[in-house]
Design a protein around this motif. Structure first.
Motif, mmCIF file in Angstrom:
data_model
loop_
_atom_site.group_PDB
_atom_site.id
_atom_site.type_symbol
_atom_site.label_atom_id
_atom_site.label_comp_id
_atom_site.label_asym_id
_atom_site.label_seq_id
_atom_site.Cartn_x
_atom_site.Cartn_y
_atom_site.Cartn_z
ATOM 1 N N GLY A 45 1.005 -1.234 0.089
ATOM 2 C CA GLY A 45 0.074 0.138 0.256
ATOM 3 C C GLY A 45 0.637 1.306 0.070
ATOM 4 N N PRO A 46 0.262 2.224 0.264
ATOM 5 C CA PRO A 46 -1.276 2.480 0.665
ATOM 6 C C PRO A 46 -2.307 2.213 -0.337
ATOM 7 N N LEU A 47 -3.305 1.928 -0.233
ATOM 8 C CA LEU A 47 -4.256 1.572 -1.219
ATOM 9 C C LEU A 47 -5.679 2.622 -1.037
ATOM 10 N N THR A 48 -5.847 3.355 -2.335
ATOM 11 C CA THR A 48 -7.089 4.095 -2.453
ATOM 12 C C THR A 48 -8.081 3.194 -2.922
ATOM 13 N N ILE A 49 -9.374 3.226 -2.274
ATOM 14 C CA ILE A 49 -10.613 2.745 -2.704
ATOM 15 C C ILE A 49 -11.254 3.517 -3.941
ATOM 16 N N GLU A 50 -11.412 2.983 -4.960
ATOM 17 C CA GLU A 50 -11.843 3.579 -6.309
ATOM 18 C C GLU A 50 -13.363 3.307 -6.273
ATOM 19 N N ALA A 51 -13.985 1.939 -5.968
ATOM 20 C CA ALA A 51 -15.339 1.700 -6.190
ATOM 21 C C ALA A 51 -15.621 0.610 -5.447
ATOM 22 N N GLY A 52 -16.747 0.304 -4.699
ATOM 23 C CA GLY A 52 -17.092 -0.810 -3.912
ATOM 24 C C GLY A 52 -18.785 -1.237 -4.118
ATOM 25 N N ARG A 53 -19.054 -2.377 -3.924
ATOM 26 C CA ARG A 53 -20.227 -2.816 -4.070
ATOM 27 C C ARG A 53 -20.585 -4.047 -3.425
ATOM 28 N N VAL A 54 -21.833 -4.530 -3.274
ATOM 29 C CA VAL A 54 -22.140 -5.603 -2.627
ATOM 30 C C VAL A 54 -22.586 -6.776 -3.748
#
Length: 197
Positions: A45-54
């Motif tokens: 990392g560090p890691l940056t969240i670009e997108a998320g979904r369930v």
């Protein structure tokens, strides 16, 4: 304060998405797009969240710069770490952050010591306290209202009212049942031999 908020699981699909094992009660806050998270190991990392979904009741995340399955699979088992103000409290009155519950002494209502909380496991159905007993063994206590009677952060203790069998020595209970079950069987054999004679 650093808090582990998730562990990266398998790659999902071919576009860089990963499954994550959520370790926070506030995934919408800690794991939202734009969040920058440190990692363990730090080299990931560090890691940056670009997108998320369930998807199928699992959270899937995609990180900036992770564009294919190979890059996503390379992140497997990486821990995601957020910086949290230690004074920050959850919005709901009866909610707690994991770091507030870690190392609490677990006792019965009469004060009998059970152990201390060493880990909190977030399952889909409920959360579990992993409690280390004084002898080094572990017991799992469901974090539900029926069992956890009180959390006292000032006194650093968790009072529980466990149902029978939850923290008792299960081996003794099983052997007592086995002994009772064996008695009628022995009688039956005796009755049979009496009939034959």
């Amino acid at each position: 304060m650093e808090l582990v908020v998730a562990r990266i699981g398998r790659a999902h699909g071919i576009k860089g998405e990963v499954t994550v094992e959520v370790r926070t009660d506030e995934p919408e806050l800690r794991l939202s797009p734009g969040a920058v998270l440190r990692t363990e190991p730090a080299s990931a990392g560090p890691l940056t969240i670009e997108a998320g979904r369930v998807h199928s009741s699992r959270l899937l995340l995609r990180f900036e710069g992770v564009k294919d399955r190979t890059a996503a699979e390379a992140l497997r088992n990486t821990l995601l770490i957020a910086d949290v103000d230690p004074a920050e409290l959850p919005e709901e009155e009866d909610e707690y952050y994991d770091h507030q519950l870690m190392d609490l002494d677990v006792v019965l209502e009469d004060g009998t010591e059970i152990g201390r909380i060493t880990e909190i496991s977030h399952l889909p159905s409920q959360d579990l306290f992993i409690v280390e007993r004084p002898d080094g063994t572990e017991v799992m206590i469901p974090f539900v209202e029926e069992i956890v009677a009180e959390i006292d952060l000032e006194e650093q203790r968790c009072v529980i009212t466990p149902p029978p069998g939850l923290i008792d020595d299960r081996a003794e209970i099983a052997s007592a049942r086995d002994a009772e079950a064996a008695e009628p069987a022995e009688k039956t054999e005796g009755e049979k031999s009496g009939d034959d004679a």
